[in-house]
Scaffold this motif. Structure first.
Motif, mmCIF file in Angstrom:
data_model
loop_
_atom_site.group_PDB
_atom_site.id
_atom_site.type_symbol
_atom_site.label_atom_id
_atom_site.label_comp_id
_atom_site.label_asym_id
_atom_site.label_seq_id
_atom_site.Cartn_x
_atom_site.Cartn_y
_atom_site.Cartn_z
ATOM 1 N N TYR A 189 0.833 -1.336 0.099
ATOM 2 C CA TYR A 189 -0.028 -0.049 -0.078
ATOM 3 C C TYR A 189 0.752 1.309 0.045
ATOM 4 O O TYR A 189 1.965 1.320 0.691
ATOM 5 N N THR A 190 0.307 2.400 -0.702
ATOM 6 C CA THR A 190 1.063 3.523 -0.520
ATOM 7 C C THR A 190 -0.158 4.590 -0.383
ATOM 8 O O THR A 190 -1.502 4.341 -0.453
ATOM 9 N N GLU A 191 0.304 5.825 -0.097
ATOM 10 C CA GLU A 191 -0.916 6.854 0.283
ATOM 11 C C GLU A 191 -1.481 7.556 -0.996
ATOM 12 O O GLU A 191 -2.509 7.762 -0.801
ATOM 13 N N SER A 192 -0.925 7.384 -2.043
ATOM 14 C CA SER A 192 -1.490 7.872 -3.144
ATOM 15 C C SER A 192 -0.760 6.994 -4.337
ATOM 16 O O SER A 192 0.183 6.384 -4.418
ATOM 17 N N GLY A 193 -1.780 7.230 -5.461
ATOM 18 C CA GLY A 193 -0.861 6.602 -6.764
ATOM 19 C C GLY A 193 -1.981 6.347 -7.601
ATOM 20 O O GLY A 193 -3.596 7.134 -7.681
ATOM 21 N N GLU A 194 -1.914 5.664 -8.734
ATOM 22 C CA GLU A 194 -2.739 5.135 -9.495
ATOM 23 C C GLU A 194 -3.414 3.903 -9.703
ATOM 24 O O GLU A 194 -4.609 3.891 -10.197
ATOM 25 N N GLN A 195 -2.863 3.089 -9.146
ATOM 26 C CA GLN A 195 -3.309 1.607 -8.977
ATOM 27 C C GLN A 195 -3.978 1.411 -7.692
ATOM 28 O O GLN A 195 -3.588 1.886 -6.664
ATOM 29 N N ILE A 196 -5.446 0.726 -7.895
ATOM 30 C CA ILE A 196 -6.381 0.894 -6.789
ATOM 31 C C ILE A 196 -6.517 -0.528 -6.513
ATOM 32 O O ILE A 196 -6.652 -1.608 -7.388
ATOM 33 N N VAL A 197 -6.734 -0.768 -5.075
ATOM 34 C CA VAL A 197 -6.755 -2.399 -4.576
ATOM 35 C C VAL A 197 -8.041 -2.210 -3.799
ATOM 36 O O VAL A 197 -8.374 -1.563 -2.814
ATOM 37 N N LEU A 198 -9.038 -3.227 -4.112
ATOM 38 C CA LEU A 198 -10.502 -3.256 -3.686
ATOM 39 C C LEU A 198 -10.267 -4.212 -2.461
ATOM 40 O O LEU A 198 -9.387 -5.137 -2.524
ATOM 41 N N ASN A 199 -10.929 -3.858 -1.353
ATOM 42 C CA ASN A 199 -10.922 -4.640 -0.105
ATOM 43 C C ASN A 199 -12.461 -5.333 -0.154
ATOM 44 O O ASN A 199 -13.234 -4.767 -0.539
ATOM 45 N N GLN A 200 -12.742 -6.170 1.060
ATOM 46 C CA GLN A 200 -14.221 -6.756 1.126
ATOM 47 C C GLN A 200 -14.961 -5.749 1.735
ATOM 48 O O GLN A 200 -16.112 -5.850 1.412
ATOM 49 N N LYS A 201 -14.554 -4.533 2.048
ATOM 50 C CA LYS A 201 -15.575 -3.527 2.566
ATOM 51 C C LYS A 201 -16.007 -2.813 1.191
ATOM 52 O O LYS A 201 -17.064 -1.960 1.222
ATOM 53 N N CYS A 202 -15.606 -2.792 0.162
ATOM 54 C CA CYS A 202 -15.833 -2.582 -1.255
ATOM 55 C C CYS A 202 -16.918 -3.078 -1.729
ATOM 56 O O CYS A 202 -17.585 -2.447 -2.908
ATOM 57 N N GLY A 223 -15.017 3.494 -2.383
ATOM 58 C CA GLY A 223 -14.551 4.303 -1.223
ATOM 59 C C GLY A 223 -13.613 3.999 -0.253
ATOM 60 O O GLY A 223 -12.708 4.781 0.191
ATOM 61 N N PRO A 224 -13.845 2.692 0.300
ATOM 62 C CA PRO A 224 -12.897 1.978 1.068
ATOM 63 C C PRO A 224 -11.612 1.436 0.487
ATOM 64 O O PRO A 224 -10.643 0.949 1.168
ATOM 65 N N VAL A 267 -16.640 -11.396 -11.696
ATOM 66 C CA VAL A 267 -17.600 -11.430 -10.670
ATOM 67 C C VAL A 267 -16.221 -11.417 -9.218
ATOM 68 O O VAL A 267 -15.466 -12.242 -9.323
ATOM 69 N N LEU A 268 -16.787 -10.579 -8.687
ATOM 70 C CA LEU A 268 -15.825 -10.699 -7.256
ATOM 71 C C LEU A 268 -16.524 -11.277 -6.130
ATOM 72 O O LEU A 268 -17.835 -10.822 -5.855
ATOM 73 N N VAL A 269 -15.933 -12.147 -5.320
ATOM 74 C CA VAL A 269 -16.641 -12.538 -4.068
ATOM 75 C C VAL A 269 -15.667 -12.589 -2.950
ATOM 76 O O VAL A 269 -14.518 -13.225 -2.906
ATOM 77 N N GLY A 278 -19.030 -12.054 8.433
ATOM 78 C CA GLY A 278 -19.774 -10.947 8.412
ATOM 79 C C GLY A 278 -19.878 -10.343 6.706
ATOM 80 O O GLY A 278 -20.684 -10.068 6.367
ATOM 81 N N THR A 279 -18.570 -10.529 6.196
ATOM 82 C CA THR A 279 -18.711 -9.981 4.867
ATOM 83 C C THR A 279 -18.420 -11.242 3.877
ATOM 84 O O THR A 279 -18.663 -10.955 2.674
ATOM 85 N N LEU A 280 -17.904 -12.352 4.194
ATOM 86 C CA LEU A 280 -17.823 -13.415 3.417
ATOM 87 C C LEU A 280 -19.238 -13.933 2.576
ATOM 88 O O LEU A 280 -20.089 -13.978 3.245
ATOM 89 N N GLY A 281 -18.910 -14.169 1.524
ATOM 90 C CA GLY A 281 -20.134 -14.585 0.427
ATOM 91 C C GLY A 281 -20.698 -13.341 -0.161
ATOM 92 O O GLY A 281 -21.380 -13.607 -1.365
ATOM 93 N N ARG A 282 -20.308 -12.049 0.142
ATOM 94 C CA ARG A 282 -20.860 -11.003 -0.704
ATOM 95 C C ARG A 282 -20.351 -10.959 -2.216
ATOM 96 O O ARG A 282 -19.275 -11.103 -2.504
ATOM 97 N N VAL A 283 -21.158 -10.557 -3.199
ATOM 98 C CA VAL A 283 -20.845 -10.852 -4.494
ATOM 99 C C VAL A 283 -21.201 -9.424 -5.143
ATOM 100 O O VAL A 283 -22.256 -8.901 -4.877
ATOM 101 N N ALA A 284 -20.325 -9.069 -6.195
ATOM 102 C CA ALA A 284 -20.521 -7.847 -7.075
ATOM 103 C C ALA A 284 -20.049 -8.312 -8.200
ATOM 104 O O ALA A 284 -18.924 -9.029 -8.518
#
Length: 429
Positions: A242-255, A264-265, A284-286, A292-298
């Protein structure tokens, strides 16, 4: 900041009605085994954080009578109290009148001093949010501070008339955001209904011969196959740097929530190398770890090439273009089953890619998948478009918010403008 004589100083405690500060019931008062699958809803922390109104738990009338002091009313504010502290939502007129859980704080205001919507916007601002988070503490999990501390939060409040003007400006943006969300919900329900009709109930194919399969009776020219047979790969995401700023984005489970991807997260990342784990349109992201968040799909319906996911999320990539919406709808309808497939001890549950790939689904003829794709694709693209618009509207609202609440941005007096125009018109004649 620019204030005039219309603005007065208060503390939060001074603007609440008597008994207008209500912390959710202790766990012993509302036990999990007392919860029902239908009835009167229980508002949880997610309802404050995300503003969504899908409910997991319910109580009956008898339990409500015991806990009526925790029942929400129209225009009550609900605020998250642990973990993600300080997120706020307001109870709308059309919302169900349930009760709050332990993880929520309910605020009920004195309308002679402040509009509920104005207080909502205060807590949505950086200053308002910080006024709560700065009064929160905890080493393992952050928790909101004691009532005496929260009630000391200072607020500088203008007249009711000026509050109405500020709320009116901000509400225009929020109303558009909410309208887009409602359109998205209807589109998603329509796509889901078509999927069920075609591939679960087989309603368009009732004239065909049916044969028995692992999934029950299906049209005779169809087959059953594991999810992996429809995919080019199923894999976990990366371990980010991780870095404070940049162009490459990483999604986490809160997303991932409500079948939508929220940037946002997300966080920025310094990649070692761009590889196949960077998201492609239709992935498809799982959510695949924890509770709590396991199983969510988008489903990722963007063409951006600078986004990936962390190792707590599985990427399911359709093998063919006409599989995209079929697999997306299939997995979004399987969230509960996916959650139940996880293995491991409490707090350490994991969903392996092998288990995920073993999910069985029917394999229709290619022509039917193409027709389904033609029907559903415009709906999904419209949802993505509305989400983009909401991101822009939210940024605009968040830019205006502190300027309006501080008095820095003056609101023109509509009456004065009208008079000025009348005077100018009179002079021109």
């Amino acid at each position: 900041m620019r204030f005039d004589d219309e603005w007065k100083q208060y503390t939060l405690g001074e603007i609440l009605v008597p008994k207008g500060y209500i912390r959710g019931p202790f766990g012993s008062a509302l036990k999990r085994n007392e919860m029902l699958t239908e009835g009167i809803p229980v508002y949880e922390q997610q309802h404050a954080i995300y503003g969504i109104r899908d409910f997991r738990f319910f109580i009956d009338d008898k339990k409500l009578e015991e806990m009526k002091r925790f029942q929400v009313q129209t225009d009550d504010l609900i605020i998250s109290c642990s973990g993600t502290v300080g997120k706020v939502s307001i109870i709308e007129k059309e919302d169900q009148k349930g009760i709050i859980s332990q993880a929520l704080l309910l605020l009920r205001v004195n309308r002679d001093i402040i509009l509920p919507q104005y207080l909502k916007y205060f807590f949505l601002s950086k200053e308002g949010h910080a006024s709560i988070t700065s009064r929160s503490s905890g080493s393992v999990q952050v928790n909101i501070s004691k009532r005496a501390d929260i009630e000391k939060i200072p607020l500088r409040i203008p007249s009711i008339a000026k509050q109405q003007e500020i709320v009116a400006i901000l509400s225009v943006l929020d109303d558009k955001i909410n309208n887009n969300n409602k359109i998205n919900q209807r589109l998603e329900e329509t796509a889901r209904a078509i999927f069920k009709s075609w591939f679960i109930y087989f309603e368009p194919y009732q004239d065909e011969e049916f044969v028995k399969s692992e999934l029950g009776y299906i049209p005779s020219k169809w087959s059953v196959a594991p999810l992996s047979a429809f995919c080019s790969f199923i894999t976990r995401g990366i371990t980010p740097k991780y870095t404070e700023s940049g162009e490459q984005i990483v999604l986490n489970q809160k997303c991932i929530r409500g079948h939508q991807v929220n940037l946002g997260p997300s966080r920025y990342h310094v990649p070692k190398v761009i590889n196949e784990k960077w998201l492609q349109f239709g992935d498809v992201l799982v959510n695949s770890t924890g509770q709590g968040t396991l199983g969510r799909v988008a489903q990722w319906l963007e063409n951006a090439t600078n986004v990936t996911v962390d190792s707590h999320i599985s990427i399911v990539r359709p093998g063919e273009k006409y599989y995209i919406y079929y697999i997306g709808q299939f997995l979004m309808g399987k969230e509960r089953e996916i959650e139940s497939m996880a293995a491991g001890s409490t707090g350490q549950t994991e969903l392996s890619r092998e288990r995920l790939g073993s999910l069985l689904l029917v394999s229709p003829k290619i022509e039917q998948l193409r027709e389904f794709s033609k029907l559903v694709e415009p709906m999904m693209i419209k949802i993505a478009s509305n989400n983009h618009e909401n991101e822009k509207l939210t940024k605009l609202r968040d830019t205006l918010l502190p300027k309006l609440l501080s008095g820095e941005l003056l609101i023109p007096n509509a009456g004065s403008e009208t008079n000025e125009r009348s005077n100018n018109n009179g002079r021109s004649r």
